[in-house]
Design a protein around this motif. Structure first.
Motif, mmCIF file in Angstrom:
data_model
loop_
_atom_site.group_PDB
_atom_site.id
_atom_site.type_symbol
_atom_site.label_atom_id
_atom_site.label_comp_id
_atom_site.label_asym_id
_atom_site.label_seq_id
_atom_site.Cartn_x
_atom_site.Cartn_y
_atom_site.Cartn_z
ATOM 1 N N VAL A 1 1.127 75.347 -58.652
ATOM 2 C CA VAL A 1 1.027 75.887 -57.296
ATOM 3 C C VAL A 1 1.116 77.413 -57.366
ATOM 4 N N THR A 2 0.135 78.088 -56.750
ATOM 5 C CA THR A 2 0.119 79.550 -56.718
ATOM 6 C C THR A 2 -0.102 80.017 -55.285
ATOM 7 N N GLU A 3 0.232 81.261 -55.037
ATOM 8 C CA GLU A 3 -0.031 81.842 -53.713
ATOM 9 C C GLU A 3 -1.536 81.857 -53.443
ATOM 10 N N PHE A 4 -2.321 82.140 -54.471
ATOM 11 C CA PHE A 4 -3.772 82.119 -54.314
ATOM 12 C C PHE A 4 -4.240 80.733 -53.872
ATOM 13 N N GLY A 5 -3.738 79.707 -54.512
ATOM 14 C CA GLY A 5 -4.125 78.338 -54.179
ATOM 15 C C GLY A 5 -3.735 77.963 -52.765
ATOM 16 N N LYS A 6 -2.535 78.394 -52.364
ATOM 17 C CA LYS A 6 -2.073 78.099 -51.002
ATOM 18 C C LYS A 6 -2.980 78.743 -49.960
ATOM 19 N N LEU A 7 -3.544 79.906 -50.288
ATOM 20 C CA LEU A 7 -4.435 80.605 -49.368
ATOM 21 C C LEU A 7 -5.870 80.079 -49.475
ATOM 22 N N ALA A 8 -6.359 79.920 -50.711
ATOM 23 C CA ALA A 8 -7.766 79.569 -50.928
ATOM 24 C C ALA A 8 -8.077 78.123 -50.569
ATOM 25 N N ASP A 9 -7.142 77.202 -50.793
ATOM 26 C CA ASP A 9 -7.415 75.791 -50.549
ATOM 27 C C ASP A 9 -7.793 75.506 -49.090
ATOM 28 N N PRO A 10 -6.993 75.939 -48.104
ATOM 29 C CA PRO A 10 -7.407 75.669 -46.720
ATOM 30 C C PRO A 10 -8.687 76.404 -46.323
ATOM 31 N N ILE A 11 -8.931 77.578 -46.917
ATOM 32 C CA ILE A 11 -10.179 78.294 -46.629
ATOM 33 C C ILE A 11 -11.365 77.477 -47.146
ATOM 34 N N ALA A 12 -11.233 76.951 -48.359
ATOM 35 C CA ALA A 12 -12.299 76.133 -48.938
ATOM 36 C C ALA A 12 -12.533 74.875 -48.104
ATOM 37 N N ASP A 13 -11.448 74.243 -47.656
ATOM 38 C CA ASP A 13 -11.563 73.039 -46.826
ATOM 39 C C ASP A 13 -12.319 73.339 -45.536
ATOM 40 N N LYS A 14 -11.899 74.394 -44.855
ATOM 41 C CA LYS A 14 -12.505 74.726 -43.576
ATOM 42 C C LYS A 14 -13.956 75.172 -43.746
ATOM 43 N N ALA A 15 -14.248 75.870 -44.851
ATOM 44 C CA ALA A 15 -15.629 76.283 -45.118
ATOM 45 C C ALA A 15 -16.522 75.061 -45.324
ATOM 46 N N LEU A 16 -16.042 74.085 -46.072
ATOM 47 C CA LEU A 16 -16.841 72.883 -46.328
ATOM 48 C C LEU A 16 -17.065 72.079 -45.056
ATOM 49 N N ILE A 17 -15.981 71.771 -44.355
ATOM 50 C CA ILE A 17 -16.097 70.963 -43.140
ATOM 51 C C ILE A 17 -16.889 71.715 -42.073
ATOM 52 N N GLY A 18 -16.604 72.997 -41.908
ATOM 53 C CA GLY A 18 -17.307 73.803 -40.912
ATOM 54 C C GLY A 18 -18.795 73.908 -41.213
ATOM 55 N N ALA A 19 -19.135 74.156 -42.465
ATOM 56 C CA ALA A 19 -20.547 74.255 -42.845
ATOM 57 C C ALA A 19 -21.269 72.939 -42.591
ATOM 58 N N ALA A 20 -20.627 71.835 -42.923
ATOM 59 C CA ALA A 20 -21.248 70.525 -42.727
ATOM 60 C C ALA A 20 -21.463 70.244 -41.241
ATOM 61 N N LEU A 21 -20.447 70.476 -40.431
ATOM 62 C CA LEU A 21 -20.564 70.219 -38.993
ATOM 63 C C LEU A 21 -21.641 71.100 -38.355
ATOM 64 N N ILE A 22 -21.595 72.382 -38.654
ATOM 65 C CA ILE A 22 -22.574 73.306 -38.076
ATOM 66 C C ILE A 22 -23.989 72.943 -38.555
ATOM 67 N N GLY A 23 -24.120 72.643 -39.851
ATOM 68 C CA GLY A 23 -25.425 72.256 -40.383
ATOM 69 C C GLY A 23 -25.972 71.013 -39.712
ATOM 70 N N LEU A 24 -25.136 69.992 -39.571
ATOM 71 C CA LEU A 24 -25.581 68.744 -38.932
ATOM 72 C C LEU A 24 -25.947 68.969 -37.461
ATOM 73 N N SER A 25 -25.208 69.836 -36.779
ATOM 74 C CA SER A 25 -25.538 70.141 -35.382
ATOM 75 C C SER A 25 -26.833 70.935 -35.289
ATOM 76 N N MET A 26 -27.034 71.880 -36.198
ATOM 77 C CA MET A 26 -28.280 72.659 -36.207
ATOM 78 C C MET A 26 -29.492 71.756 -36.424
ATOM 79 N N LEU A 27 -29.316 70.714 -37.236
ATOM 80 C CA LEU A 27 -30.413 69.780 -37.511
ATOM 81 C C LEU A 27 -30.607 68.749 -36.396
ATOM 82 N N GLY A 28 -29.691 68.746 -35.419
ATOM 83 C CA GLY A 28 -29.792 67.803 -34.308
ATOM 84 C C GLY A 28 -29.233 66.423 -34.625
ATOM 85 N N ASP A 29 -28.517 66.302 -35.734
ATOM 86 C CA ASP A 29 -27.959 65.012 -36.136
ATOM 87 C C ASP A 29 -26.575 64.745 -35.557
#
Length: 185
Positions: A67-95
């Motif tokens: 466990v590192t401070e970097f991991g504590k910061l980067a992990d939720p950013i990575a999670d939100k980037a993945l989920i956010g990108a997927a949701l926005i992408g699917l909405s842009m495609l009309g799905d």
């Protein structure tokens, strides 16, 4: 004395891999008109690999003392980037309707702001409901990435509605936890 944990470790590399997979996922999702079966399956595989890294990096970090401070910061950013990108992408495609994307992303932003606002009093830990929400969101989004129809698409919708309900309920739970914490001080 607490031993120094190198920021360059397996857990953080998995988090970094997840961040790198986000644009790869988006490229696969949008190839052609965004509805080419082969590329949607590729996007699903990339999304699934990224979700698996989310599960693994935290377990590895905790189990092996990485466990590192970097991991504590980067992990939720990575999670939100993945989920956010997927949701926005699917909405842009009309799905996926935009209201689903807005509700989920608004909750994520609100909980992040809430966590930052109360960080002086301590971290609000992820609840069991929050972990369930993340799992249901990931499965529902993954199903929407796949080119499904009929009963499979209906099942995807059932999971997505469950994800939205869990998203709202766990967001309210975080808010109540923060209020209780503020009153205790």
């Amino acid at each position: 004395m607490v031993p120094h944990v190198s920021v360059v470790n397996v857990a953080n590399m998995l988090t970094g891999l997840r961040i790198v997979l986000v644009p790869v996922f988006l490229v696969a999702l949008f190839v052609g008109d965004g509805h080419e079966t082969f590329w949607r399956v590729v996007a699903f595989i990339v999304f699934t690999a990224a979700v698996i890294t989310d599960r693994l990096d935290g377990e590895i970090a905790r189990s092996y003392g990485m466990v590192t401070e970097f991991g504590k910061l980067a992990d939720p950013i990575a999670d939100k980037a993945l989920i956010g990108a997927a949701l926005i992408g699917l909405s842009m495609l009309g799905d996926l309707p935009w209201w689903v994307t807005v509700v989920i992303l608004a909750r994520e932003v609100a909980v992040t702001v809430l966590r930052l606002a109360v960080i002086r009093r301590g971290v609000i830990p992820a609840s069991r409901g929050g972990k369930l929400k993340t799992l249901v969101q990931a499965v529902a989004i993954g199903l929407f990435v796949l080119p499904l129809s009929g009963a499979w698409l209906a099942a995807a919708w059932v999971l997505m509605i469950a994800a939205v309900v869990l998203t709202v309920l766990t967001g309210l739970d975080y808010l109540l936890s923060a209020v209780r914490g503020a009153r205790a001080v």
